[in-house]
Design an enzyme around this catalytic site. Structure first.
Site, short mmCIF file in Angstrom:
data_model
loop_
_atom_site.label_atom_id
_atom_site.label_comp_id
_atom_site.label_asym_id
_atom_site.label_seq_id
_atom_site.Cartn_x
_atom_site.Cartn_y
_atom_site.Cartn_z
N ARG A 17 39.35 48.50 37.99
CA ARG A 17 40.67 47.86 37.99
C ARG A 17 41.73 48.81 37.48
O ARG A 17 41.49 49.62 36.58
CB ARG A 17 40.66 46.61 37.10
CG ARG A 17 39.88 45.45 37.64
CD ARG A 17 40.11 44.21 36.80
NE ARG A 17 39.87 44.45 35.40
CZ ARG A 17 40.46 43.79 34.40
NH1 ARG A 17 41.36 42.85 34.68
NH2 ARG A 17 40.17 44.05 33.14
N SER B 48 33.44 51.99 29.91
CA SER B 48 32.41 51.15 29.27
C SER B 48 31.02 51.75 29.38
O SER B 48 30.08 51.12 29.87
CB SER B 48 32.44 49.75 29.87
OG SER B 48 33.72 49.21 29.77
N ASP C 35 35.03 49.05 26.44
CA ASP C 35 35.42 47.66 26.78
C ASP C 35 35.23 46.72 25.60
O ASP C 35 35.94 45.72 25.46
CB ASP C 35 34.64 47.16 28.00
CG ASP C 35 33.13 47.19 27.81
OD1 ASP C 35 32.66 47.84 26.86
OD2 ASP C 35 32.42 46.59 28.63
#
Length: 924
Positions: free
Chosen positions: A549, A610, A664
């Site tokens: 994203r 992450s 994350d």
């Protein structure tokens, strides 16, 4: 056959005058036969009214409505499973009440799917009338003697025997082997039995007899036995229909609809007990003067009204009453009535069936009538056949209306547009009256056109079915033991969870001091959580799975506004070269900037990455190893911010200011910290799992300084890689680990996260199938397929809102052919695996919050945990199980769990915003 008097039709003492005495012979006797026959004709509207009324009564009884009392009982039988063909063994059956004044004992050998059929051995014993009407102990002692006499002729020896007890009277069951007699029917009137557990009475009698070791496993009525004794066809029989001396039906109902059970899963066989149906509004219009006469002369006046219009005990009597009336009026037999025609029970079901049979011919009808002491004229045979046909046709039509109500109930409860169902039929009316079934079928098609019904004769009139109930109960008990044994390692005790908490505390301490530990305890260089004064526009990147994203995050006085776009990362890119991966990321950023009108602007950028990293600064992160299916080359051991900046450099005319690399988990904590200043822990439970928290800087050996805080990225997915969790690892965990791309690593994550739970379940199901517990022991190619059982299925299957049929549908969509029992056991496997995952996660959180409390020297800590991840958010019970475990293991910590809103994106921007705020403060 037994006399009708002994079965409930004898004249009661002191009874008022008979309704038939009100019958008068018309002056035109030629009209009398059509008038009598017309009384037995039932219209389609009347049948639909009966269907509707019975269905309403069924639903009222299922809901437990007490007032007004429903017209049917809807008694749970505690039979929760139909046969699937694998049942094996020797079983004894005792039948009482199925065939009137006789008792039958059977020895049934079941051979499973592959075995050849063995005919059951049986012996019938006539019950003396004084036993039928005497003390209850006398009846059960008689039954025990019959059992012993039967078994004496077999090579039984000292082996323990399992017995199924077919007891065909209205009972209130509270368990498979617990059944209280409500009331006697069929001419039985033994004292001291009504209100008593008939299984215990039989056990007591067997013990008094003292000859054999017999375990009464199940008590079953003949209707349930009929359903269970049906030869399995394409699918199992789930409706049983008996029309014998009396009539009844049973069917497999969703347990959640049966109020008295308080169960929300599985199915249970319900005995409708429709013989007692007596709604005057529905039955009144179809009752004839002959029905009223029959009822008046019976032992149970006003009871079993529906049964008295259908049951084989009564069809001959109805025909007799009609013929006697026609004879008295001079229409039949020259006005002559024989003693047999005037005696209750003078005409039996066998007489009616044989006389109605079109192939019988006038000569056979004449012969039967002559046996009854009558001298029929040539025209009498045809009239008699018409009467027999009218009585039996009405019985079949009424039975069809009741069956249509059951089918409608099944279709509604299972929410199926077209119901495909097999109905097992049993009883002497079906056996001796061929037209009964054909009329029944035609009428059911008329009343329930949306139901595709197959009628299958039951084997051995229900005796084999009672053995099958016993066999199924034995199979389920054996399978239950194997299931519990298989799932036992997943069921963790408080002591085991406390040990995990203690081991994690020890690993945390070692990791912070730089000692060898399975917890890396990596500093993130995030030194503060948001204080609410952050302002500005920020870009955020979120790379942590198969989707990537790009976000524009505006932090303003009114809150945080986010605009984002999702880009996919093809598997060939995720497992290609590092340059290819980061070039793809930059291409996505440029595309997003163009769409948002940001081209040429250099906004502060936070990069949520992450994967396990060692951070050397806020904008420096060395990738330790790939996880979650990524394996891009030339990245491990490299600074991923540098790799990103190099890719930006290769793409000319692009300026990006990378301020921070963010895990994350840290982003999740920061996202929730913007709303709640107590949020000092971040938790991810999704594809993978991890946690972070605010540690005292003085405890972090790798970073200089003794005051302030430092957010520590625990990388707890690797907890236990040193073997410390081996005592909790099951054979299924080992299988999942061996098949993974990082064997021996991320052991804690592989017991908790969404990427692996489905696989743990799949391996467990394969094992249970190999034991014969699931899917009839038949391995399927679908279940052999890796990753076919997605973790999202656990969330769907364990949802409280899903009915068992929906669970079955999910599994059938995976190509698994299963029974309701299979679906229930799959549910239990899912629950065991996900519960262990949640409890282990809770033990980890308990270790973290206790560490914070002790760091600060507090008696009680109030802290919030920001949480993200699809498993935590979408699983119906995961979050509550985590919280419950934390409460149990960390009672001095008041922990609030906050679900993060876009932790990876919003959190990365807030880390960047806090860094910018702190930098400005330093400059000032």
């Amino acid at each position: 056959m037994d006399s009708i008097g002994s079965l409930g039709l004898q004249q009661r003492e002191g009874a008022p005058s008979c309704p038939q005495e009100g019958l008068r012979c018309p002056s035109n006797s030629s009209e009398l036969v059509p008038e009598c026959l017309q009384q037995f004709r039932v219209t389609g509207a009347q049948l639909r009214q009966i269907q509707t009324s019975l269905l309403d009564s069924m639903e009222q009884a299922l809901k437990g409505q007490a007032s007004p009392a429903p017209a049917v009982r809807m008694l749970p039988t505690y039979v929760g499973s139909t046969p699937h063909g694998t049942e094996k063994g020797d079983f004894v059956v005792l039948e009482l009440g199925a065939t009137g004044a006789s008792l039958r004992v059977l020895w049934v050998t079941l051979m499973g799917i592959e075995g050849h059929k063995m005919e059951p051995r049986s012996q019938e014993f006539m019950i003396p009338q004084e036993v039928m009407l005497g003390p209850g102990q006398q009846l059960f002692d008689f039954a025990a003697r019959c059992l012993s006499e039967f078994l004496d002729a077999l090579p039984v020896g000292n082996q323990g025997l399992q017995l199924g007890f077919s007891f065909s009277f209205p009972c209130h069951q509270t368990g498979l082997d617990k059944s209280t007699l409500i009331s006697w029917t069929k001419g039985f009137r033994c004292s001291g039995v009504e209100g008593q557990d008939v299984v215990q009475l039989l056990r007591d009698a067997i013990q008094r007899q003292g000859t054999y070791s017999i375990d009464v496993v199940a008590v079953v009525n003949d209707t349930v036995g009929t359903m269970m004794g049906c030869e399995p066809g394409v699918g199992p029989c789930e409706v049983g229909l008996v029309v014998d001396t009396g009539t009844n039906a049973c069917y497999m109902e969703e347990a959640r609809h049966v109020a008295v059970l308080d169960e929300d899963r599985g199915r249970v066989c319900i005995s409708v007990e429709w013989g007692s149906f007596s709604d005057d509004g529905a039955l009144g219009p179809v009752l004839t003067i002959f029905d009223r006469t029959l009822d008046h002369e019976s032992l149970n006046l006003g009871a079993q009204r529906f049964e008295k219009m259908i049951g084989g005990l009564y069809l001959g009597e109805l025909v007799r009453l009609v013929l006697a009336h026609l004879a008295r009026c001079g229409v039949l037999f020259g006005g002559y009535t024989s003693p047999a025609l005037l005696r209750q029970g003078g005409i039996l079901l066998e007489h009616v069936a044989e006389m109605e049979d079109p192939s019988a011919g006038a000569a056979r009808v004449h012969a039967i009538l002559q046996d009854l002491g009558l001298n029929p004229r040539a025209s009498d045979a045809e009239f008699v056949q018409h009467v027999c046909a009218a009585v039996c046709t009405r019985a079949a039509q009424l039975c069809a209306a009741a069956l249509a109500a059951v089918l409608s109930r099944l279709q509604h409860s299972r929410e199926q547009q077209t119901l495909q169902i097999a109905v097992a039929t049993g009883g002497r009316v079906f056996e001796r009256h061929p037209r009964f079934l054909s009329i029944l079928q035609e009428t059911v098609m008329l009343l329930a056109p949306e139901c595709d019904v197959s009628f299958i004769p039951s084997v051995d009139g229900g005796g084999q079915g009672v053995a099958m109930v016993t066999a199924v109960a034995a199979r389920l008990a054996a399978h239950r033991c194997l299931l519990e044994e298989t799932l036992a390692p997943f069921r963790l005790t408080r002591e085991q969870l406390a040990a995990v908490q203690a081991q994690m505390r020890e690993a945390m301490a070692k990791g912070l001091q730089g000692e060898a530990s399975s917890l890396r305890m990596l500093p993130t260089y995030v030194r503060a959580t948001p204080d609410g004064s952050e302002r500005g526009d920020f870009l955020a990147l979120d790379l942590g799975g198969t989707n990537f994203r790009v976000l524009l995050v505006r932090v303003a006085t009114g809150g945080v506004q986010i605009t984002s776009q999702i880009y996919s990362i093809p598997e060939c890119v995720a497992q290609g070269s590092g340059q290819q991966l980061f070039d793809h990321i930059v291409d996505c950023i440029v595309d997003f900037q163009e769409k948002q009108g940001l081209s040429g602007q250099s906004l502060p950028l936070g990069f949520t990455f992450s994967f396990p990293c060692t951070q050397l600064g806020l904008d420096q992160g060395i990738l330790l190893n790939w996880t979650k299916g990524f394996n891009a080359s030339d990245c491990e051991g490299q600074d991923v911010v540098c790799l990103l900046r190099e890719a930006i450099g290769r793409r000319q005319a692009v300026e990006l200011n990378v301020v921070a690399i963010v895990n994350d988990t840290v982003g999740t904590m920061m996202s929730c910290g913007y709303e709640d200043p107590h949020c000092e822990v971040g938790l991810i439970v999704g594809t993978g799992t991890n946690a972070c928290y605010m540690e005292e800087l003085r405890n972090v050996a790798s970073v200089a300084g003794d005051s302030g805080h430092m957010c520590i990225n625990m990388e707890w997915g690797a907890f236990g890689d040193d073997g410390s969790l081996s005592m909790l690892s099951t054979r299924f965990d080992a299988s999942v680990d061996q098949a993974s791309i990082n064997t021996g690593k991320q052991r804690f994550e592989k017991m908790i996260s969404g990427m692996y739970l489905g696989e743990i379940v799949r391996h467990t199901l394969l094992h249970l199938t190999s034991l014969g517990v699931l899917f009839r022991g038949q391995q399927t190619q679908h279940l052999q397929t890796r990753d076919i059982f997605k973790t999202k299925f656990l969330s769907e299957i364990e949802s409280d809102s899903l009915a068992l049929r929906q669970v079955r549908a999910i599994l059938e969509d995976l190509g698994l052919s299963l029974t309701s029992d299979d679906a229930l056991m799959v549910l239990e496997v899912c629950q065991a695996v996900s519960q262990r995952a949640a409890q282990l996660c809770g033990a980890g959180v308990a270790a973290v919050v206790e560490k914070i409390r002790e760091n600060r020297g507090l008696e009680e800590l109030t802290v919030s945990v920001g949480v993200d991840g699809t498993l935590y958010k979408l699983h119906p019970h995961f979050s509550s199980l985590v919280a419950a475990t934390v409460r149990e293991l960390a009672p001095r910590c008041v922990v609030t769990f906050l679900q993060s809103e876009d932790g990876s994106g919003k959190g990365a921007a807030l880390v960047t915003a806090v860094a910018c705020r702190l930098a400005q403060m330093t400059c000032v």
